[in-house]
Design an enzyme around this catalytic site. Structure first.
Site: not given
Length: 725
Positions: A472-475, A362, A439, A544
């Site tokens: 894993k494509w996060d945003m 990750d 963030r 999450d």
């Protein structure tokens, strides 16, 4: 089947068990007539009420506005007399608004066209109706598309707007669907939430005015979901009427139900008009995303199964949609940013020995990222953490017999990055204003082709450098300060949609170049869990919040509209990192089984008793995955409603086997066994309960009920697997 009755000017679209009917009134106005249980073709034009006051404009021109404000418009327009919710608003170069869309023609054809640049339902055994409406004064042509499949009860709708004039116009609203009906005191059902508690089912009456669910965050969002249903007040899982709309889009959306002065209900859905404005040049067209409509006369359960089958058969495209996905372990909650090659290999060795099939690395492997305040955009290996590079790590994991996956957040940029130092103008920002961080990151301006190419080349280079089989494509933040130096002032209102089109382009390029890649979308958990993303990835990280008890409500709401195989669900450590709750390891596995199934913990540190359970849990996943992935979902009980227990079932298509999951959330003293009526069984068949000699008839389980033995303790669960004899 789609029919046009020329004598009566009526269109009828039939699915397996439903009919959708429209008609042309006064030779010009397309009106909605009926949506409900399947009917034989007949003249339903009387339901348009054109003989009542106010009459049609040709018969009573002095009351045209009264007609426009009461007629059940199939695609509503504004500025000329309909004061209800509009689907389309335009502004010409003179600043004037107003439309009157009149019927001009139609065509019926076999098949279904894709939507350029947008996700879309696809497949054979399909028929499409395209109706053309036009306003010659404004120079606007609207093409309404309706598609039905032979194997589905869903109706697919989309809209294309064309500028047939000689001057540019500005589209200030282009929604994708409108549905009108007489209001029978429906309740509105939606899926609101927040971070870590997404998609909780909510119902409330609509007594007057409007009900709205929406997002203006640049994503479908944690807080709301692009789904809205009108349900009869007596609607349950097994009975009652449901009129549902679901938006195949991942950005800003509006879903609204309006109860009018005549006690009719108008429901609309589409791209949110807030800060949306699309400049349409002469000869150009704008394609709006699709909306999926479902009517059920047998409650929410039938609606759910209709959507599940549609998305499995006609939306998901991945090669993984019909095969088991590897059981993975993700290191995020195990290590956060504190890891290196040695730590990851230690996790992989322990995992491989217990049957786990993939290691996912990750956040934190790139740039100089030791926390979340740097390096987004610098997609190069952080050698301090991964000495020897990415290929060395991947090869070592592969040597253990495991696949390897990796995390990206491609849409973002850190102010502390080499990319931002070189291209600060590549971040969204408003002139003269310091952009808001979330963030500690900013959003890349993906409306610019050079930015899209940089992002894609960065991802592709990493994937080519080693044997990486999962992304894993996060945003991790919403869009704000949306401004671009690359677009002129009168096109700044296009940015949010252009951004979404670019995300779709990136993911389309990714799965085209790497067709065997398992792609999982994510957005701070479940902020972009929507049908648009499902077109590119067969699974999406559900939330999450991995606490098994919290997941009951999250997964119930998600499974209301999505197949179980699409829900990213993992077993995590306890006390849970978000709630602090402690739940049994077995319960965590049973809840995660109703999803893609994996682990989110440090396997080298968990108690030995739990570690010894993992191989059995992996075997359980393989034993039941075909059933969970392909079967029909039935909601038996809802913890969100009863506050004590939760239960659901998955039945094979032929009803040859049924898996029931029961979770006792809170123990109660002095209680006997609990009787629950099951679903998914053939009432004429006999079933053996796996692991016992007990035999039940289907009708016993459906109507008499099944007794769940008393259990001690909170948060305990059981699986019951029934097999037809």
């Amino acid at each position: 089947m789609i029919r046009y009755q020329e004598k009566t000017n009526i269109f009828q679209l039939d699915t397996l068990t439903t009919s959708y009917v429209m008609g042309i009134a006064d030779g010009s106005y397309l009106g909605h007539i009926y949506y409900g249980k399947k009917l034989q073709p007949q003249d339903l034009g009387y339901l348009l009420r054109t003989q009542e006051h106010p009459q049609t404009p040709s018969k009573l021109p002095r009351e045209k506005m009264s007609f426009l404000d009461s007629f059940p418009m199939e695609y509503s327009f504004s500025g000329t007399g309909d004061f209800r919710e509009s689907c389309i608003d335009i502004r010409d170069i003179h600043g004037q608004s107003g439309l009157e869309l009149l019927y001009r023609g139609h065509r019926i054809y076999h098949g279904k066209d894709g939507l350029q640049g947008l996700p879309a339902v696809w497949g054979e055994g399909c028929q499409t109706l395209e109706i053309t409406l036009e306003d010659t004064c404004a120079g606007i042509r609207v093409r309404l598309s309706y598609s039905v499949f032979e194997d589905s009860d869903a109706l697919i709708r989309s809209v294309k707007v064309e500028n047939t004039g000689t001057e540019a116009v500005y589209l200030e609203r282009v929604l994708s669907a409108c549905l009108e009906m007489d209001d029978e005191e429906y309740e509105m059902l939606s899926l609101p939430g927040a971070w870590a508690r997404e998609r909780h089912i909510k119902r409330q009456p609509l007594l007057s005015g409007s009900f709205v669910t929406e997002s203006v965050r640049g994503e479908s969002s944690h807080q709301d979901h692009p789904f809205l249903a009108a349900v009869s007040h007596n609607c349950t899982q097994t009975c009652g009427d449901v009129y549902a709309m679901h938006f195949v889009y991942s950005g800003n959306f509006l879903a609204k139900a309006q109860r009018t002065q005549f006690d009719t209900l108008r429901m609309v859905m589409g791209i949110h008009p807030d800060r949306f404005c699309w400049k349409l040049e002469p000869g150009a067209a704008f394609q709006a995303p699709e909306a999926v409509l479902v009517y059920s006369d047998a409650g929410l359960g039938k609606m759910s199964r209709t959507l599940h089958d549609l998305y499995r058969n006609h939306l998901i495209r991945s090669s993984y949609k019909e095969k088991e996905r590897p059981v993975l372990i993700n290191n995020w909650e195990a290590t956060y940013f504190d890891f290196d090659t040695e730590k990851l290999i230690a996790i992989a060795k322990e995992s491989a020995a217990l049957g786990i099939e993939m290691l996912v690395m990750d956040d934190g492997w790139f740039g100089h990222r030791d926390s979340d305040d740097s390096s987004l955009g610098d997609w190069v290996v952080y050698e301090k953490k991964l000495p020897g590079g990415l290929k060395y790590l991947v090869d070592e994991v592969n040597r253990l017999g495991m696949k390897f996956g990796i995390w990206f957040e491609p849409e973002m940029i850190s102010p502390d990055s080499r990319l931002y130092e070189a291209h600060p103008d590549w971040a969204f920002h408003l002139k003269g204003r310091t952009p808001s961080r979330a963030r500690d990151q900013l959003v890349l301006d993906l409306s610019r082709p050079e930015v899209v190419d940089y992002v894609y080349d960065s991802i592709s280079r990493v994937l080519h450098s080693a044997n990486i089989e999962y992304v894993k494509w996060d945003m991790n933040r919403a869009l704000a300060d949306i401004g671009s130096v690359a677009l002129p002032p009168d096109q700044q209102g296009e940015l949010s949609h252009r951004y979404m089109l670019a995300v779709y382009e990136l993911q389309e390029r990714l799965i085209t170049e790497f067709p065997d890649l398992l792609l999982e979308n994510c957005s701070s958990g479940g902020a972009r869990f929507d049908p648009g993303m499902l077109y590119y990835s067969p699974q999406i990280w559900c939330s999450d919040d991995t606490d098994a008890v919290e997941r009951l409500s999250i997964q119930e709401g998600t499974a209301l509209v999505y197949p179980l195989s699409s829900m990213g669900a993992h077993i995590s450590d306890c006390p849970n990192h978000i709630t602090g709750r402690i739940t049994p390891f077995e319960t965590r596995s049973h809840v995660a089984l109703a999803g893609s199934f994996g682990y989110e913990l440090d396997i080298t540190k968990i108690p030995e008793a739990e570690r010894q359970m993992i191989s059995g849990q992996v075997a359980m996943y393989h034993a039941y995955n075909d059933l969970v992935r392909e079967g029909d979902y039935y909601r038996i009980a809802s913890y969100q409603e009863n506050h004590r227990f939760d239960a659901w079932a998955v039945a094979s298509k032929d009803k040859g086997e049924v898996l029931v999951t029961y979770v006792q959330v809170l123990a109660e003293p002095n209680k006997r066994s609990r009787k629950i009526r099951l679903q998914g069984f053939d009432e004429d068949a006999l079933y053996r309960l796996e692991g016992t000699e007990q035999v039940y008839s289907g009708e016993m389980l459906l109507y008499g009920g099944f007794l769940v033995e008393p259990m001690k303790g909170d948060f305990v669960s059981r699986l019951y697997h029934f097999v037809r004899m």
